[in-house]
Every structure is written in structure tokens, then in C-alpha cells.
Design a protein around this motif. Sequence first.
Motif, PDB file in Angstrom:
ATOM      1  N   ARG A 154       6.557  19.386   5.254  1.00  0.00           N
ATOM      2  CA  ARG A 154       6.164  18.742   4.836  1.00  0.00           C
ATOM      3  C   ARG A 154       5.278  18.200   5.915  1.00  0.00           C
ATOM      4  O   ARG A 154       5.677  18.195   6.896  1.00  0.00           O
ATOM      5  CB  ARG A 154       7.384  17.467   4.302  1.00  0.00           C
ATOM      6  CG  ARG A 154       8.279  16.979   4.923  1.00  0.00           C
ATOM      7  CD  ARG A 154       8.959  15.638   4.094  1.00  0.00           C
ATOM      8  NE  ARG A 154       9.695  15.019   4.864  1.00  0.00           N
ATOM      9  CZ  ARG A 154      11.018  13.987   4.427  1.00  0.00           C
ATOM     10  NH1 ARG A 154      10.591  13.481   2.752  1.00  0.00           N
ATOM     11  NH2 ARG A 154      11.974  13.344   4.982  1.00  0.00           N
ATOM     12  N   TRP A 187      11.198  -1.666   1.398  1.00  0.00           N
ATOM     13  CA  TRP A 187      10.231  -0.369   2.563  1.00  0.00           C
ATOM     14  C   TRP A 187      11.355  -1.050   3.112  1.00  0.00           C
ATOM     15  O   TRP A 187      11.570   0.123   4.139  1.00  0.00           O
ATOM     16  CB  TRP A 187       8.609  -1.853   2.957  1.00  0.00           C
ATOM     17  CG  TRP A 187       8.415  -1.281   4.224  1.00  0.00           C
ATOM     18  CD1 TRP A 187       7.354   0.435   4.781  1.00  0.00           C
ATOM     19  CD2 TRP A 187       8.639  -1.930   5.907  1.00  0.00           C
ATOM     20  NE1 TRP A 187       7.174  -0.308   5.966  1.00  0.00           N
ATOM     21  CE2 TRP A 187       8.086  -0.597   6.971  1.00  0.00           C
ATOM     22  CE3 TRP A 187       8.863  -2.653   5.882  1.00  0.00           C
ATOM     23  CZ2 TRP A 187       7.906  -1.389   7.999  1.00  0.00           C
ATOM     24  CZ3 TRP A 187       9.092  -3.024   7.423  1.00  0.00           C
ATOM     25  CH2 TRP A 187       8.712  -3.101   8.535  1.00  0.00           C
ATOM     26  N   TRP A 195      13.836   3.494  -5.838  1.00  0.00           N
ATOM     27  CA  TRP A 195      12.678   3.066  -5.780  1.00  0.00           C
ATOM     28  C   TRP A 195      12.331   2.101  -7.789  1.00  0.00           C
ATOM     29  O   TRP A 195      11.837   1.480  -7.457  1.00  0.00           O
ATOM     30  CB  TRP A 195      11.354   4.317  -6.211  1.00  0.00           C
ATOM     31  CG  TRP A 195      10.223   3.956  -6.457  1.00  0.00           C
ATOM     32  CD1 TRP A 195       9.048   3.777  -5.109  1.00  0.00           C
ATOM     33  CD2 TRP A 195       9.444   4.214  -7.258  1.00  0.00           C
ATOM     34  NE1 TRP A 195       8.056   3.594  -5.351  1.00  0.00           N
ATOM     35  CE2 TRP A 195       7.641   3.571  -6.890  1.00  0.00           C
ATOM     36  CE3 TRP A 195       9.823   4.517  -8.398  1.00  0.00           C
ATOM     37  CZ2 TRP A 195       6.728   4.031  -7.961  1.00  0.00           C
ATOM     38  CZ3 TRP A 195       8.283   4.752  -9.532  1.00  0.00           C
ATOM     39  CH2 TRP A 195       7.109   4.452  -9.533  1.00  0.00           C
ATOM     40  N   LYS A 248       0.971  -1.079  -0.084  1.00  0.00           N
ATOM     41  CA  LYS A 248      -0.543  -0.595  -0.366  1.00  0.00           C
ATOM     42  C   LYS A 248       0.945   1.092  -0.288  1.00  0.00           C
ATOM     43  O   LYS A 248       0.492   2.181  -0.581  1.00  0.00           O
ATOM     44  CB  LYS A 248      -0.804  -0.109   1.383  1.00  0.00           C
ATOM     45  CG  LYS A 248      -1.893  -1.343   1.391  1.00  0.00           C
ATOM     46  CD  LYS A 248      -3.573  -0.908  -0.025  1.00  0.00           C
ATOM     47  CE  LYS A 248      -3.742  -0.196   0.475  1.00  0.00           C
ATOM     48  NZ  LYS A 248      -4.948   0.670  -0.345  1.00  0.00           N
ATOM     49  N   ASP A 249       1.887   1.308   0.505  1.00  0.00           N
ATOM     50  CA  ASP A 249       2.796   2.178   0.798  1.00  0.00           C
ATOM     51  C   ASP A 249       4.072   2.956  -0.706  1.00  0.00           C
ATOM     52  O   ASP A 249       3.842   3.287  -0.172  1.00  0.00           O
ATOM     53  CB  ASP A 249       3.844   1.847   2.227  1.00  0.00           C
ATOM     54  CG  ASP A 249       4.627   3.078   2.365  1.00  0.00           C
ATOM     55  OD1 ASP A 249       3.464   4.282   3.092  1.00  0.00           O
ATOM     56  OD2 ASP A 249       5.447   3.377   2.282  1.00  0.00           O
ATOM     57  N   GLU A 294       4.942  14.283   6.969  1.00  0.00           N
ATOM     58  CA  GLU A 294       5.304  13.758   7.933  1.00  0.00           C
ATOM     59  C   GLU A 294       6.935  14.606   9.183  1.00  0.00           C
ATOM     60  O   GLU A 294       7.314  15.086   8.307  1.00  0.00           O
ATOM     61  CB  GLU A 294       5.713  12.205   7.286  1.00  0.00           C
ATOM     62  CG  GLU A 294       7.001  12.649   6.124  1.00  0.00           C
ATOM     63  CD  GLU A 294       5.697  12.802   4.805  1.00  0.00           C
ATOM     64  OE1 GLU A 294       7.294  12.979   3.900  1.00  0.00           O
ATOM     65  OE2 GLU A 294       5.145  13.705   5.007  1.00  0.00           O
ATOM     66  N   PRO A 341       3.819   2.187  -3.768  1.00  0.00           N
ATOM     67  CA  PRO A 341       4.264   4.507  -4.615  1.00  0.00           C
ATOM     68  C   PRO A 341       3.967   5.964  -4.102  1.00  0.00           C
ATOM     69  O   PRO A 341       4.356   6.702  -4.650  1.00  0.00           O
ATOM     70  CB  PRO A 341       2.225   4.083  -4.870  1.00  0.00           C
ATOM     71  CG  PRO A 341       1.211   3.073  -4.303  1.00  0.00           C
ATOM     72  CD  PRO A 341       2.488   2.660  -3.837  1.00  0.00           C
ATOM     73  N   ARG A 342       3.560   5.290  -2.918  1.00  0.00           N
ATOM     74  CA  ARG A 342       4.345   7.029  -2.074  1.00  0.00           C
ATOM     75  C   ARG A 342       6.231   7.152  -2.150  1.00  0.00           C
ATOM     76  O   ARG A 342       6.424   8.697  -1.810  1.00  0.00           O
ATOM     77  CB  ARG A 342       3.997   7.030  -1.035  1.00  0.00           C
ATOM     78  CG  ARG A 342       2.302   7.082  -0.631  1.00  0.00           C
ATOM     79  CD  ARG A 342       1.875   6.704   0.852  1.00  0.00           C
ATOM     80  NE  ARG A 342       0.628   6.458   1.111  1.00  0.00           N
ATOM     81  CZ  ARG A 342      -0.172   5.856   2.224  1.00  0.00           C
ATOM     82  NH1 ARG A 342       0.833   6.299   3.319  1.00  0.00           N
ATOM     83  NH2 ARG A 342      -1.173   5.926   1.959  1.00  0.00           N
ATOM     84  N   GLY A 343       6.611   6.477  -2.502  1.00  0.00           N
ATOM     85  CA  GLY A 343       8.263   6.286  -2.332  1.00  0.00           C
ATOM     86  C   GLY A 343       8.948   6.544  -4.050  1.00  0.00           C
ATOM     87  O   GLY A 343       9.766   6.026  -3.602  1.00  0.00           O
ATOM     88  N   LYS A 344       7.978   6.902  -4.464  1.00  0.00           N
ATOM     89  CA  LYS A 344       8.672   7.035  -5.619  1.00  0.00           C
ATOM     90  C   LYS A 344       9.696   8.112  -5.720  1.00  0.00           C
ATOM     91  O   LYS A 344      10.118   8.140  -6.845  1.00  0.00           O
ATOM     92  CB  LYS A 344       7.471   7.118  -6.738  1.00  0.00           C
ATOM     93  CG  LYS A 344       7.069   8.630  -6.911  1.00  0.00           C
ATOM     94  CD  LYS A 344       5.927   9.322  -7.432  1.00  0.00           C
ATOM     95  CE  LYS A 344       4.949  10.227  -7.748  1.00  0.00           C
ATOM     96  NZ  LYS A 344       4.234  10.791  -8.406  1.00  0.00           N
ATOM     97  N   GLU A 345       9.746   8.845  -5.155  1.00  0.00           N
ATOM     98  CA  GLU A 345      10.833  10.641  -4.741  1.00  0.00           C
ATOM     99  C   GLU A 345      12.314   9.877  -4.029  1.00  0.00           C
ATOM    100  O   GLU A 345      13.254  10.163  -4.117  1.00  0.00           O
ATOM    101  CB  GLU A 345       9.855  11.310  -3.731  1.00  0.00           C
ATOM    102  CG  GLU A 345       9.546  11.849  -5.109  1.00  0.00           C
ATOM    103  CD  GLU A 345       9.326  12.422  -6.488  1.00  0.00           C
ATOM    104  OE1 GLU A 345      10.737  13.106  -6.957  1.00  0.00           O
ATOM    105  OE2 GLU A 345       8.682  12.650  -7.312  1.00  0.00           O
ATOM    106  N   GLU A 346      11.512   7.834  -3.636  1.00  0.00           N
ATOM    107  CA  GLU A 346      13.529   7.541  -2.822  1.00  0.00           C
ATOM    108  C   GLU A 346      14.060   7.327  -3.990  1.00  0.00           C
ATOM    109  O   GLU A 346      13.976   6.575  -4.608  1.00  0.00           O
ATOM    110  CB  GLU A 346      12.208   6.827  -1.769  1.00  0.00           C
ATOM    111  CG  GLU A 346      10.973   7.556  -0.716  1.00  0.00           C
ATOM    112  CD  GLU A 346      11.855   8.101   0.158  1.00  0.00           C
ATOM    113  OE1 GLU A 346      13.322   8.298   0.142  1.00  0.00           O
ATOM    114  OE2 GLU A 346      11.400   8.626   1.355  1.00  0.00           O
TER     115      GLU A 346
END
Length: 461
Positions: free
Chosen positions: A447, A234, A219, A208-209, A449, A211-216
Motif C-alpha cells: 500500500r 484520530w 470507526w 478531513k482524514d 502509506e 473518511p479514509r479510516g473506515k477500515e480501521e
Amino acid sequence: MLSLSSPKPPSLSFSSTLFSTTKLPLIPTTPSSLRQIIKPTSKLHSANSPPPIVPNLIIPSSSSPSPQPQNLYQPFRPPPNPLPQKYKNLDTASIIDVLANRLGLWYEYAPLISSLFRDGFTPPSIEELTGITGVDQNRLVVAAQVRETIADSPDLDPETLAFFESGGSELLYEIRLLSTSQRAATANYVVRNKLDGEKTREVARAIKDFPRGKEEVGWRCFDYTKPGDCWAFWLFRLSREFINNADKRSSALTAALEAAETDRAREAINEEIHGKVEEIVEEIMKEAVKVPVVRLRMGEVAEATSVVVLPVCEAVEGESGVGSVPLECRSDGHFGIVKAEKGWDRWVVLPRWAPVAEIGGGGVVVSFRNAKVLPWKVNRTYVEEPILVVADRGRREIEYDDGFYLVAGMGDDGYEGGLKLERGSALKNIGVSQCLGTVVIVVRPPRDEGDDQLISDEDWD
């Protein structure tokens, strides 16, 4: 018109006599009796007489009972599952017997719990009758629904479906939030790697998480369609948070390597484990950043007891843009009204951090679209972030080799005439002794988080 000395109207006298006597017989309050009492009084009334006094009437209640207040709270009722044919004609006692003795396969008798809910049973009462706790009731019902969604999927391995014939409801429950295709792939991965409920929950959360890490960093080396790659990514990200703890970092990377499914993901993890660690440590020690880099917190400006207001220009405007920014900006009076030597339409408010407070006249803020312009090896996890560079135009001399200076050249995103930052040592090597301003601080955007405000040396690689 009645005078003050005129006698009282007869109707009042009659009414007073009528309702003050104690010798009148009791008359039932029916419409006919009421007409017998009220009718004679109408003859005694004149046009100006007040209306007669009518006794309070007791109206009998209707035969229909008053509606009872409804209980607005309704416990959760899971959607019904189709019952197997052998359970469709069972009465309540038989249903309770099946559940109490676990007669059949778990995913077949699980829908019977929903049928008891519909009959008015509550989780505590079902637990008392069957021995199945409220937590297990919910888990069985949801897991049976998840199994039903993947049972006919062409992506589900026969071995996986066979595994869930006799158990595994706790694993299916943990993947309930995934899509149907994700559920099938995750079920295969979980069964194949013999994961327990806790690790299955981690895999589901990692999917679930993802897609949110595309800037990491890294990735793109991990395959979103592979549950193991999502989980490995993860763990890979988690390892980068343990830069100061070698044991935790090594443990997270080892777990990521075991979880990964694709060769590309394993290659990225192996590179992190074996190929880069020593180099990162050496470069951190050799290229220690002497300029503070901070992350602006949400609401920090509003909460600051003291602030500064500085003019802003875009990096793509180049040297002419910096030169056109007002040099003299000061706060006067009790209200700290900012006065500039000339008009300007772009300003930023920052907390009065120590490096900023030391700037005299000539402070300027240069807005860069991303952190690629920084003259050190920036952590790639936020290389695409915009940054603000605060420079002191009153200090144009290249003084320190490890200092950072604002100069003109091939700047932001390759635009001609833009601005860039350079180390003092690099500028001295090419014979440059003057700059547009000395960099005093670099500001990253806020940001949602949580994130450390001050970036330590270990965050640069």
C-alpha cells in the motif's frame, strides 16, 4: 552566350563605378531618390545581365514603441470581500491609516488589504506602511472570508459568532479547508472547548482524514458529523501505534476521551483503556505467532536480487484446487527460466525470503480474500485485506502445536469446500495428523502509506 574572352557586361562596370566613387553627393534615402539612382541602371542592363547592386537601406523605426516584455509572474490576489459601507469611499491614504491603527473590527478592515493588492501594493510594502506582516495579511483576509461563510449559518451558535467579533482569526484560518457546514460545527466546538490554533488545526485535519479510516477498528463508533468525535478517532488510532509505549498510549487515549462528543465514542475509548489492555497483553504472550507475516513493499519484487515464482490457487477451490497445482517448479539455466511439470495460468513472483527459499518441490500460494481465516486474533485494522498464504506441500505432517497448517473445510468467506488455516494443537485435539501443507509465510498486499514490512508480535491482538 558569353565566351570566356568576352568583356564584362556594362552593368557591372557601371555599378562598380557608381558605388566605388567618393565624389558623389550624399542623397537622402527617400523613395524618389532611390528611383533616380536605380532608373539609369535599367537602361544598361541586357537580358542576361545580373541585377544591379542596391545599397543597404536603413528603414526608420515606426513611431509606436515596441512592446515591452510582460511580467508573467503575478502574486496571489485573494478574492475581494464586500467592504462595509463606511470603508467604501476611502482613498489609499485613509485605507493605510485604518489598517495601521486597526480602526474598526478585524473582519471589517481585513478586506482593505485586498483593495491595496488590487492597487498594486505588495505584502512587503503593506507591512512597511501598516505594520501587518505578510503572514498576518493572508490570515486576516482568509479568516474574514471564512467568517462571512458561516455568519448567517443556522448551525452557528450566537456565542460563537460573538467570540469572533473581537478576534479569533487564527482559529478561522485553520478551518478554511472544511465545507460550510463543517466550518460552523467546528467553530462551535473550538470556541466551546477553548482550543488554540494548533489544536484547531488538528481538529480540521482529523475531519478531513476521517473518511479514509473506515477500515480501521472502531470507526463506526465515532460520529462523522461531530468534530470532537473525528478528533477523538484520530487520537484513538494514534494510540494504537504506541502499543510498545504505555505512557504515550495512555496519553493519547486520555486526550481522545476528552475530545469525544458522543457516548458511543466514549464507550469505545473506555473499552480500549480499561477493558482490553490486560487481555491483549496476555493473549500476545500466550498466542505468539510462529509464522512470519510480512507486508510486501511497493517495488520490492523489482528491487530484489533474487526472486521465486510460485503457482497460485484460490481458497474457494478447496482441496482439489491445491491438488491440481503443479508440484515441480524449478528455475534452470543462466536466465532462471521457470519450468513446471504441467501448464498453469496463475503465478506470483515473490522476493526470495528465507522461509520461501527453504521450500523444495511442492510450494503453493493460496489466495484468501481477507485475513479472517487466520487462526489467531488478527488486528482488526486490516482484517478485510486480501492475503497470500505460502505453504509447503512437501511437509504434510502435523509436527508442532504452535505451527500453522493448510487444511480443507469451511473456508474463505464461508464457501463450502474451501480452505482454512489451523493451529497444530487444534488439529491434534481432533485427531488430525495430515494436512495439505505447512504454512511458511503470510503475505499482505503493498500500500502507498508507510508501514512496517515485518509484523511484530505486538501487532497481533
